[in-house]
Design a protein around this motif. Structure first.
Motif, mmCIF file in Angstrom:
data_model
loop_
_atom_site.group_PDB
_atom_site.id
_atom_site.type_symbol
_atom_site.label_atom_id
_atom_site.label_comp_id
_atom_site.label_asym_id
_atom_site.label_seq_id
_atom_site.Cartn_x
_atom_site.Cartn_y
_atom_site.Cartn_z
ATOM 1 N N ILE A 176 -4.851 -29.659 5.059
ATOM 2 C CA ILE A 176 -3.941 -30.717 5.488
ATOM 3 C C ILE A 176 -2.950 -30.930 4.358
ATOM 4 O O ILE A 176 -3.343 -31.039 3.195
ATOM 5 N N ALA A 177 -1.662 -30.948 4.712
ATOM 6 C CA ALA A 177 -0.649 -31.008 3.663
ATOM 7 C C ALA A 177 -0.301 -32.440 3.292
ATOM 8 O O ALA A 177 -0.067 -32.756 2.129
ATOM 9 N N ALA A 178 -0.236 -33.294 4.308
ATOM 10 C CA ALA A 178 0.143 -34.676 4.022
ATOM 11 C C ALA A 178 -0.880 -35.596 4.651
ATOM 12 O O ALA A 178 -1.296 -35.405 5.792
ATOM 13 N N LEU A 179 -1.284 -36.609 3.883
ATOM 14 C CA LEU A 179 -2.286 -37.531 4.368
ATOM 15 C C LEU A 179 -1.650 -38.896 4.585
ATOM 16 O O LEU A 179 -1.109 -39.492 3.663
ATOM 17 N N VAL A 180 -1.680 -39.352 5.848
ATOM 18 C CA VAL A 180 -1.195 -40.695 6.157
ATOM 19 C C VAL A 180 -2.403 -41.614 6.088
ATOM 20 O O VAL A 180 -3.422 -41.340 6.720
ATOM 21 N N ALA A 181 -2.311 -42.673 5.296
ATOM 22 C CA ALA A 181 -3.523 -43.446 5.032
ATOM 23 C C ALA A 181 -3.212 -44.912 4.754
ATOM 24 O O ALA A 181 -2.067 -45.307 4.620
ATOM 25 N N GLU A 188 5.602 -39.857 14.092
ATOM 26 C CA GLU A 188 6.929 -39.625 13.530
ATOM 27 C C GLU A 188 6.855 -38.671 12.345
ATOM 28 O O GLU A 188 7.659 -37.750 12.204
ATOM 29 N N LEU A 189 5.851 -38.889 11.485
ATOM 30 C CA LEU A 189 5.732 -38.038 10.307
ATOM 31 C C LEU A 189 5.325 -36.624 10.683
ATOM 32 O O LEU A 189 5.800 -35.654 10.095
ATOM 33 N N GLN A 190 4.463 -36.521 11.702
ATOM 34 C CA GLN A 190 4.067 -35.186 12.155
ATOM 35 C C GLN A 190 5.294 -34.399 12.575
ATOM 36 O O GLN A 190 5.432 -33.222 12.284
ATOM 37 N N ARG A 243 8.547 -35.069 11.646
ATOM 38 C CA ARG A 243 9.464 -34.840 10.540
ATOM 39 C C ARG A 243 8.975 -33.781 9.564
ATOM 40 O O ARG A 243 9.770 -33.105 8.923
ATOM 41 N N LEU A 244 7.648 -33.693 9.405
ATOM 42 C CA LEU A 244 7.123 -32.796 8.382
ATOM 43 C C LEU A 244 6.639 -31.457 8.955
ATOM 44 O O LEU A 244 6.195 -30.592 8.216
ATOM 45 N N ALA A 245 6.743 -31.289 10.283
ATOM 46 C CA ALA A 245 6.290 -30.041 10.904
ATOM 47 C C ALA A 245 7.027 -28.857 10.273
ATOM 48 O O ALA A 245 8.185 -28.997 9.876
ATOM 49 N N PRO A 246 6.371 -27.728 10.145
ATOM 50 C CA PRO A 246 5.058 -27.363 10.687
ATOM 51 C C PRO A 246 3.885 -27.728 9.767
ATOM 52 O O PRO A 246 2.771 -27.289 10.015
ATOM 53 N N HIS A 247 4.136 -28.510 8.715
ATOM 54 C CA HIS A 247 3.004 -28.863 7.845
ATOM 55 C C HIS A 247 2.051 -29.788 8.598
ATOM 56 O O HIS A 247 2.478 -30.617 9.390
ATOM 57 N N THR A 248 0.760 -29.641 8.318
ATOM 58 C CA THR A 248 -0.216 -30.492 9.010
ATOM 59 C C THR A 248 -0.298 -31.859 8.350
ATOM 60 O O THR A 248 -0.274 -31.989 7.139
ATOM 61 N N VAL A 249 -0.393 -32.859 9.222
ATOM 62 C CA VAL A 249 -0.480 -34.231 8.732
ATOM 63 C C VAL A 249 -1.794 -34.823 9.224
ATOM 64 O O VAL A 249 -2.107 -34.747 10.407
ATOM 65 N N GLY A 250 -2.567 -35.416 8.311
ATOM 66 C CA GLY A 250 -3.855 -36.016 8.681
ATOM 67 C C GLY A 250 -3.801 -37.528 8.567
ATOM 68 O O GLY A 250 -2.861 -38.093 8.001
ATOM 69 N N LEU A 251 -4.822 -38.175 9.124
ATOM 70 C CA LEU A 251 -4.840 -39.634 9.127
ATOM 71 C C LEU A 251 -6.177 -40.129 8.576
ATOM 72 O O LEU A 251 -7.229 -39.681 9.014
ATOM 73 N N ALA A 252 -6.122 -41.051 7.624
ATOM 74 C CA ALA A 252 -7.374 -41.612 7.079
ATOM 75 C C ALA A 252 -7.256 -43.117 6.945
ATOM 76 O O ALA A 252 -6.354 -43.620 6.280
ATOM 77 N N HIS A 253 -8.115 -43.831 7.642
ATOM 78 C CA HIS A 253 -8.214 -45.273 7.417
ATOM 79 C C HIS A 253 -9.603 -45.733 7.815
ATOM 80 O O HIS A 253 -10.377 -44.969 8.421
ATOM 81 N N GLY A 275 14.850 -48.109 5.519
ATOM 82 C CA GLY A 275 16.154 -47.995 6.158
ATOM 83 C C GLY A 275 16.999 -46.979 5.401
ATOM 84 O O GLY A 275 17.990 -46.469 5.888
ATOM 85 N N ASN A 276 16.550 -46.700 4.183
ATOM 86 C CA ASN A 276 17.288 -45.776 3.336
ATOM 87 C C ASN A 276 16.310 -44.676 2.932
ATOM 88 O O ASN A 276 16.317 -44.183 1.823
ATOM 89 N N ASP A 277 15.442 -44.312 3.890
ATOM 90 C CA ASP A 277 14.294 -43.498 3.521
ATOM 91 C C ASP A 277 14.392 -42.049 3.985
ATOM 92 O O ASP A 277 13.474 -41.265 3.783
ATOM 93 N N GLU A 278 15.508 -41.715 4.612
ATOM 94 C CA GLU A 278 15.753 -40.341 5.039
ATOM 95 C C GLU A 278 15.441 -39.379 3.889
ATOM 96 O O GLU A 278 14.730 -38.397 4.048
ATOM 97 N N ARG A 279 15.964 -39.724 2.733
ATOM 98 C CA ARG A 279 15.816 -38.855 1.557
ATOM 99 C C ARG A 279 14.370 -38.783 1.088
ATOM 100 O O ARG A 279 13.951 -37.796 0.508
ATOM 101 N N VAL A 280 13.638 -39.868 1.320
ATOM 102 C CA VAL A 280 12.234 -39.872 0.898
ATOM 103 C C VAL A 280 11.460 -38.799 1.660
ATOM 104 O O VAL A 280 10.764 -37.968 1.075
ATOM 105 N N TYR A 281 11.636 -38.790 3.006
ATOM 106 C CA TYR A 281 10.906 -37.808 3.808
ATOM 107 C C TYR A 281 11.392 -36.391 3.513
ATOM 108 O O TYR A 281 10.597 -35.450 3.494
ATOM 109 N N ALA A 282 12.678 -36.259 3.269
ATOM 110 C CA ALA A 282 13.212 -34.941 2.931
ATOM 111 C C ALA A 282 12.566 -34.442 1.643
ATOM 112 O O ALA A 282 12.217 -33.254 1.505
#
Ligand code: ADP
Ligand code: MG
Length: 660
Positions: A526-531, A492-494, A496-506, A449-456
């Motif tokens: 891939i710049a950010a990995l959602v996992a 959502e992350l794709q 917020r973080l565009a144009p960086h590529t976001v991948g998914l691993a699970h 809820g206070n995570d705006e800054r985290v993604y930034a």
């Protein structure tokens, strides 16, 4: 027999079973939860101040007051210091048992209420017999059992004339002389002290003896086993015929750290012994254990021994396979991979190559051992992330080949107490420092809820060319509205973080897809990995500088430490951001605090043990191993050390005698 004891019919025996009491030994060692201090007679005021205690007083009146649908008896007492009211709900007959003028001895809880000292939970008796000063045990109960039943059964068991023989049979004995030397209370007296102590000191001495004996027996067994291992299997150690290790080392772009050199020396020294190695290699996340494992394997392979490297996940198997073969192949050492998901043609080829002895090192998951791999010469088994495996699985491994050398690696450092128990028959090598040039990871906490800054912040790191992990507790939320999950957050992350590529691993993703995602992440495509926590172990991307763990409150301490260990592997400053959802439980708060305050895996492991208890930490399979009756490896560490020293002294003495 338990059923011979007074008051123990089939029904109560069943109830006792629920307390873990299945035989006489269990009953005799049933540990009281606490003791009621009946050693001192208190004044009414003292008892009220303490909240509970023993008083002696005279009945001065009987009163009745109305409550719900009964007239409640109130016995008014005086001990000369203050009046006390015993409130007897549902027990009007006590008026006859304790008439006005009689002298009572009362143990109970006392409180100031309505301007007087009251007790509604008490035991009273006529004070006609002299007071027996004791600490009265209060046993753990289960519904349907009472203190009286348990106390009577135990008291009867203690009166058995054959008690000494029986106890010795249940618990074993200590070597003659040790009792005197250590000034230990004899066994029978110790059990009596546990159930019928007259002083705290006596109680403590009794407990000490019993705990000491438990540890002593345990340690003696461990040490004997490890001696048997050394004496039992003798094997010829072939001399090195090839030179893999030297070449691999020569080709590295860096030097081994002094700790890596040290532990490698310890391992290589083991390879010259006629007995199989059993060694635990512990070192914090990122301390460079994999390389040590490879070099250990290389030394074994030089002697024409095959090596199995067992890892807990498919992902890690692939990663190790790639990294290790890149290092090993140029030196001429052959590496293969064997997992449950290989295609059958591929697997057959690999298996055949293993059988022909063309493969030196096989990286695999436990599929490696669940079916028969026709090893030509399995000489060493290395278990990575050993805490992910149970004791039985480890044992299974060792049954392959002629007692192979065993190297267990743990990135969750083993607290000393566990090292002395679960791994008491192993040698331990430790890497204390991480390779040079790294900066400690900075840890931050943020509220959901206070995570705006985290993604930034993540974005800013990506803009600088670094990479990030974002880890979630679940693949999808499965209907839980408040739960953030990997699948749900991806779009959502794709964005917020565009144009960086976001991948998914699970773990539910297709094997091939996941492998290719990981490869692209490693290659920086891939710049950010959602996992999920699949990235907890082994993943090694030095360019990653941010680890965001969302719902950090749902992860265990060890897992969080491992996740944090995925960053800080390069020379750049790295961050771990633990995003938590309120409200936090007490334990959740404690865990986050521990992580915030320390990056030292050893401290974290000790804290983990403190918060969770040993059973949990060691994994289910090991917990049975560590279950003591009275002893608690956390609380009784000191006694454990005393017992271990005693075991050593006793065995040394024996050896001296044998030598003479
Ligand atoms: P662990 O398995 O102990 O968590 P790894 O074996 O994954 O750690 O090593 C972490 C990283 O450190 C890897 O990138 C590895 O290549 C690197 N590394 C290992 N040893 C050294 C060293 N002596 N100097 C520099 N980097 C090293
Ligand atoms: Mg590792």
């Amino acid at each position: 027999m338990l059923s011979d004891l007074p008051g123990l019919g089939p029904k109560r025996l069943k109830l006792l079973e629920r307390l873990g009491v299945e035989n006489l030994a269990d009953l005799l060692l049933l540990e009281p939860r606490r003791y009621e201090d009946r050693t001192r007679v208190l004044t009414a005021a003292q008892a009220a101040a303490a909240g509970e205690g023993l008083i002696e007083a005279t009945v001065v009146a009987h009163d009745f007051f109305p409550a719900r649908n009964e007239q409640v008896l109130k016995i008014v007492l005086s001990d000369g210091s203050a009046p006390v009211a015993l409130v007897c709900f549902g027990r009007p007959f006590l008026a006859r048992t304790f008439p006005v003028g009689s002298e009572l001895r009362v143990y109970g809880t006392f409180q100031y209420r309505h301007g007087e000292i009251q007790s509604s939970s008490f035991e009273a008796e006529r004070a006609t017999t002299p007071h027996r000063a004791i600490l009265l045990p209060v046993y753990p109960l289960t519904e349907g059992l009472t203190q009286t039943v348990v106390r009577r059964a135990i008291a009867a068991a203690l009166e058995d004339p054959q008690l000494p023989e029986k106890l010795a049979a249940f618990l074993g004995t200590l070597p003659p002389g040790l009792e005197r030397e250590k000034d230990l209370l004899p066994l029978v007296d110790s059990v009596l002290a546990l159930h019928q102590p007259t002083t705290r000191q006596q109680l403590e001495r009794g407990r000490y003896r019993l705990i000491f004996q438990e540890f002593f027996t345990f340690q003696l067994d461990l040490t004997r086993r490890s001696l048997a291992r050394r004496r039992g299997v003798r094997r010829e150690r072939p001399a090195p015929q090839r030179s893999f290790a030297g070449e691999i080392r020569g080709a590295l772009p860096f030097d081994l750290t002094p700790d890596q050199q040290q532990v490698l020396q310890e391992i290589v020294a083991d390879l010259d012994q006629p007995w199989p190695m059993a060694r635990l290699l512990q070192g914090d996340v990122g301390s460079g254990k994999t390389l040590v494992a490879l070099l250990a394997a290389a030394h074994a392979a030089e002697r024409r021994q095959q090596v199995a490297l067992l890892v807990p996940t498919e992902l890690l198997a692939h990663q190790h396979y790639r990294n290790l073969s890149a290092l090993a192949r140029p030196a001429g050492m052959a590496v293969a991979i064997l997992t449950g998901r290989l295609r059958s043609a591929e697997r057959r080829q690999t298996v055949e190559a293993i059988a022909r002895g063309e493969v030196d090192l096989v990286v695999g998951t436990h599929a490696l051992f669940s079916q028969d791999v026709p090893w030509r010469q399995l000489g060493m088994v290395i278990v990575d992330e050993q805490h992910r495996f149970g004791v039985t699985q480890r044992q299974q491994l060792l049954n392959h080949g002629a007692a192979p050398d065993l190297l267990m690696m743990s990135a969750t450092p083993i607290p000393r107490s566990l090292a002395l128990t679960a791994f008491g028959d192993s040698e331990i090598s430790t890497i204390h420092t991480v390779p040079p040039g790294r900066q400690p990871v900075k840890t931050h906490l943020a509220r959901i809820g206070n995570d705006e800054r985290v993604y930034a912040f993540v974005r800013q790191q990506l803009d600088c060319g670094h990479q990030a992990y974002l880890v979630y507790p679940a693949i999808d939320a499965g209907g839980a509205r408040d739960l953030r999950s990997a699948e749900a957050m991806l779009p959502e992350l794709q964005q917020r973080l565009a144009p960086h590529t976001v991948g998914l691993a699970h773990s539910r993703r297709d094997e091939e897809e996941r492998t290719s995602t990981m490869r692209r992440f490693e290659a920086g495509e891939i710049a950010a990995l959602v996992a999920t926590s699949v990235v907890e172990v082994g993943v090694d991307v030095p360019n990653a500088t941010v680890m965001v763990v969302e719902h950090a409150e749902l992860f265990g301490l060890a897992a969080l430490h491992q996740l944090r260990g995925r960053v800080g592997r390069g020379s750049a400053q790295s961050w771990c951001i633990l995003v938590y959802q309120e409200p936090l439980t007490v334990e959740g708060t404690e865990r986050l605090k521990v992580l915030y305050n320390s990056t030292d895996g050893f401290i974290i492991a000790e804290e983990d043990l403190r918060i969770r208890g040993p059973g949990d930490l060691a994994g289910q399979q090991q917990s049975g191993y560590l279950q003591f009756r009275l002893a608690d490896i956390r609380r009784d560490m000191e006694i454990m050390l005393h017992a271990r020293d005693a075991v050593r002294a006793v065995l040394e003495n024996q050896n001296h005698r044998e030598e003479r």
